[in-house]
Enzyme design. Structure first.
Site, PDB file in Angstrom:
ATOM      1  N   ASN A  57     -10.051  -0.431   0.756  1.00 42.83           N
ATOM      2  CA  ASN A  57      -8.594  -0.359   0.668  1.00 42.83           C
ATOM      3  C   ASN A  57      -8.172  -0.734  -0.750  1.00 42.83           C
ATOM      4  OD1 ASN A  57      -5.833  -0.752   0.806  1.00 42.83           O
ATOM      5  ND2 ASN A  57      -5.873  -1.869   2.746  1.00 42.83           N
ATOM      6  N   HIS A  70      -3.078   6.875   3.380  1.00 41.71           N
ATOM      7  CA  HIS A  70      -3.552   5.612   2.793  1.00 41.71           C
ATOM      8  C   HIS A  70      -4.865   5.242   3.467  1.00 41.71           C
ATOM      9  CE1 HIS A  70      -3.996   1.580   1.538  1.00 41.71           C
ATOM     10  NE2 HIS A  70      -3.561   1.023   2.653  1.00 41.71           N
ATOM     11  N   CYS A  97       0.814  -1.224   0.000  1.00 39.42           N
ATOM     12  CA  CYS A  97       0.000   0.000   0.000  1.00 39.42           C
ATOM     13  C   CYS A  97       0.842   1.267   0.000  1.00 39.42           C
ATOM     14  CB  CYS A  97      -0.936   0.007   1.198  1.00 39.42           C
ATOM     15  SG  CYS A  97      -2.018  -1.413   1.212  1.00 39.42           S
TER      16      CYS A  97
HETATM   17  N1  ACO Z   1     -17.317  -9.834   9.793  1.00 37.91           N
HETATM   18  C1  ACO Z   1     -17.632 -10.160  11.060  1.00 37.91           C
HETATM   19  N2  ACO Z   1     -16.714 -10.505  11.983  1.00 37.91           N
HETATM   20  C2  ACO Z   1     -15.419 -10.504  11.608  1.00 37.91           C
HETATM   21  C3  ACO Z   1     -15.032 -10.170  10.283  1.00 37.91           C
HETATM   22  C4  ACO Z   1     -16.044  -9.838   9.350  1.00 37.91           C
HETATM   23  N3  ACO Z   1     -15.761  -9.485   8.073  1.00 37.91           N
HETATM   24  N4  ACO Z   1     -13.677 -10.256  10.199  1.00 37.91           N
HETATM   25  C5  ACO Z   1     -13.240 -10.628  11.418  1.00 37.91           C
HETATM   26  N5  ACO Z   1     -14.282 -10.773  12.262  1.00 37.91           N
HETATM   27  C6  ACO Z   1     -14.273 -11.138  13.680  1.00 37.91           C
HETATM   28  C7  ACO Z   1     -13.039 -11.927  14.064  1.00 37.91           C
HETATM   29  O1  ACO Z   1     -13.207 -13.296  13.785  1.00 37.91           O
HETATM   30  C8  ACO Z   1     -12.966 -11.641  15.557  1.00 37.91           C
HETATM   31  O2  ACO Z   1     -13.884 -12.459  16.212  1.00 37.91           O
HETATM   32  P1  ACO Z   1     -13.525 -13.071  17.680  1.00 37.91           P
HETATM   33  O3  ACO Z   1     -13.364 -11.885  18.580  1.00 37.91           O
HETATM   34  O4  ACO Z   1     -14.722 -13.918  17.970  1.00 37.91           O
HETATM   35  O5  ACO Z   1     -12.262 -13.843  17.487  1.00 37.91           O
HETATM   36  C9  ACO Z   1     -13.473 -10.207  15.683  1.00 37.91           C
HETATM   37  O6  ACO Z   1     -14.208  -9.948  14.451  1.00 37.91           O
HETATM   38  C10 ACO Z   1     -12.368  -9.176  15.805  1.00 37.91           C
HETATM   39  O7  ACO Z   1     -11.354  -9.464  14.852  1.00 37.91           O
HETATM   40  P2  ACO Z   1     -10.044  -8.579  14.742  1.00 37.91           P
HETATM   41  O8  ACO Z   1      -9.151  -9.125  13.674  1.00 37.91           O
HETATM   42  O9  ACO Z   1      -9.456  -8.376  16.108  1.00 37.91           O
HETATM   43  O10 ACO Z   1     -10.714  -7.198  14.261  1.00 37.91           O
HETATM   44  P3  ACO Z   1     -10.028  -5.792  14.142  1.00 37.91           P
HETATM   45  O11 ACO Z   1     -10.731  -4.847  15.020  1.00 37.91           O
HETATM   46  O12 ACO Z   1      -8.532  -5.870  14.235  1.00 37.91           O
HETATM   47  O13 ACO Z   1     -10.408  -5.379  12.640  1.00 37.91           O
HETATM   48  C11 ACO Z   1      -9.331  -5.287  10.491  1.00 37.91           C
HETATM   49  C12 ACO Z   1      -9.943  -6.185  11.555  1.00 37.91           C
HETATM   50  C13 ACO Z   1     -10.409  -4.394   9.937  1.00 37.91           C
HETATM   51  C14 ACO Z   1      -8.755  -6.154   9.401  1.00 37.91           C
HETATM   52  C15 ACO Z   1      -8.218  -4.420  11.129  1.00 37.91           C
HETATM   53  O14 ACO Z   1      -7.376  -5.232  11.899  1.00 37.91           O
HETATM   54  C16 ACO Z   1      -7.382  -3.673  10.122  1.00 37.91           C
HETATM   55  O15 ACO Z   1      -7.829  -2.736   9.483  1.00 37.91           O
HETATM   56  N6  ACO Z   1      -6.066  -4.022  10.020  1.00 37.91           N
HETATM   57  C17 ACO Z   1      -5.120  -3.251   9.218  1.00 37.91           C
HETATM   58  C18 ACO Z   1      -5.260  -3.512   7.743  1.00 37.91           C
HETATM   59  C19 ACO Z   1      -4.173  -2.755   7.019  1.00 37.91           C
HETATM   60  O16 ACO Z   1      -3.869  -1.611   7.312  1.00 37.91           O
HETATM   61  N7  ACO Z   1      -3.510  -3.388   6.070  1.00 37.91           N
HETATM   62  C20 ACO Z   1      -2.350  -2.749   5.450  1.00 37.91           C
HETATM   63  C21 ACO Z   1      -2.562  -2.392   4.102  1.00 37.91           C
HETATM   64  S1  ACO Z   1      -3.161  -3.710   3.072  1.00 37.91           S
HETATM   65  C22 ACO Z   1      -1.948  -4.017   1.869  1.00 37.91           C
HETATM   66  O17 ACO Z   1      -0.809  -3.665   1.967  1.00 37.91           O
HETATM   67  C23 ACO Z   1      -2.397  -4.826   0.663  1.00 37.91           C
END
Ligand code: ACO
Length: 301
Positions: free
Chosen positions: A258, A228, A88
């Site tokens: 994203n 980003h 990204c």
């Molecule tokens: N729908 C419903 N529930 C979900 C989903 C979904 N789509 N996805 C995950 N969950 C659940 C998980 O299973 C978990 O359940 P549990 O508590 O029972 O285990 C709960 O939601 C929380 O999951 P987390 O992974 O802790 O959620 P988080 O608050 O971290 O959000 C997210 C996830 C949105 C992916 C976040 O971590 C994020 O934005 N990370 C950064 C992404 C990023 O910046 N990437 C870099 C660039 S991408 C690139 O370079 C190509």
């Protein structure tokens, strides 16, 4: 497709819609449309380009580069063309290379494109990633500037030790495509979102602060942060750490999700078209992505 809800996606990411490439579309076709618009806006002919730099992690194919595919589509016969893969942060890496080529005197006009067709590497059976990613392209034309305006600084960083927190295992020389790799869904993006989130916030803050410190300015001097667009919660955390009010932070993740390398140039273009950027404004670009990679650029518009 998966067990999720609009409520979860909105609350956790801020995403409401995304754009997905249609049949016959790929990174080069999206890049072409963004490039044509940028060239028209800059009043630049394709034949006048010395370089085409395409930032992407979803090239049309492994080789030739999407830069070369785009060159042929544009008829930019005088350009040398290549791709940059920096997740990204790709657009900022490409911008930095373009800036250096112009500063060194090697080039006069450079097309820089950030483009992704992430739908091609998104696993629509994995709810932890498939709700996040979209397709798109953005582009700029770089040329020499006089006086105080232009790209004031770029800062780039990498940490390869975190590579497997966000990666596509299959399809390269380490794991060529095979029936087994397809069965293992190894050609799709894998991400440990929670770990990525925490490192992203810290890295984005560090890169932004480096840009401010290097140029002897503070958050108060910034007219617009164009970060980003990975997650609205990440963007708000950065805004808070830099003490920027909402009107100084550009957010469009709700419309595109994203789009990796395309996210910063799409946001920059949209901010410009919405008159959120005026001449002489100080614009801070900030990105983080696979690699890990991260970086910032400060621009006097
Ligand atoms: N729908 C419903 N529930 C979900 C989903 C979904 N789509 N996805 C995950 N969950 C659940 C998980 O299973 C978990 O359940 P549990 O508590 O029972 O285990 C709960 O939601 C929380 O999951 P987390 O992974 O802790 O959620 P988080 O608050 O971290 O959000 C997210 C996830 C949105 C992916 C976040 O971590 C994020 O934005 N990370 C950064 C992404 C990023 O910046 N990437 C870099 C660039 S991408 C690139 O370079 C190509």
């Amino acid at each position: 497709m998966v067990d999720t809800s609009d409520e979860w996606i909105t609350a956790r990411t801020g995403i409401k819609e995304r754009h997905i490439a249609g049949p016959g579309e790929s990174s080069s076709t999206s890049a072409f449309r963004a490039a044509e618009d940028a060239l028209a806006m800059a009043g630049c002919r394709a034949q006048d380009l010395d370089r085409i730099i395409v930032a992407t992690i979803t090239p049309d194919m492994l080789t030739p580069s999407t830069g070369c595919v785009l060159q042929e589509m544009l008829g930019a016969s005088n350009a040398a063309c290549f791709d940059i893969s920096a997740g990204c942060t790709g657009f900022l890496y490409a911008l930095s290379v373009g800036d250096s080529l112009i500063r060194s005197g090697a080039c006069e006009k450079i097309l820089v494109v950030g483009v992704e067709t992430l739908s091609a590497i998104t696993d629509y059976q994995d709810r932890t990633t498939c709700v996040l990613f979209g397709d798109g392209a953005g582009s700029v034309v770089l040329e020499r500037s006089d006086g105080e305006r232009g790209i004031l600084s770029t800062h780039l960083y990498s940490d390869g030790s975190c590579g497997k927190l966000l990666y596509v295992p299959g399809g390269g020389s380490a794991m060529p495509a095979s029936h087994a790799s397809v069965d293992a869904r190894a050609h799709y993006l894998k991400m440990d979102g929670n770990k990525v989130f925490k490192i992203a916030v810290k890295s984005l803050e560090d890169a932004a602060l480096k840009a401010l410190e290097h140029n002897g300015v503070t958050g108060d001097d910034i007219d617009l942060l164009v970060p980003h667009q990975a997650n609205d919660r990440i963007i708000q955390a950065i805004a808070k750490r830099l003490n920027l009010p909402p009107e100084k932070v550009f957010v469009n993740i709700h419309k595109y999700g994203n789009t990796s390398s395309a996210s910063v140039p799409i946001a920059l273009d949209e901010a410009n078209r919405q008159n959120r950027i005026k001449d002489n404004d100080l614009i801070l670009l900030d990105a983080f992505g696979a690699g890990f990679t991260w970086g910032s650029a400060l621009i006097r518009w």
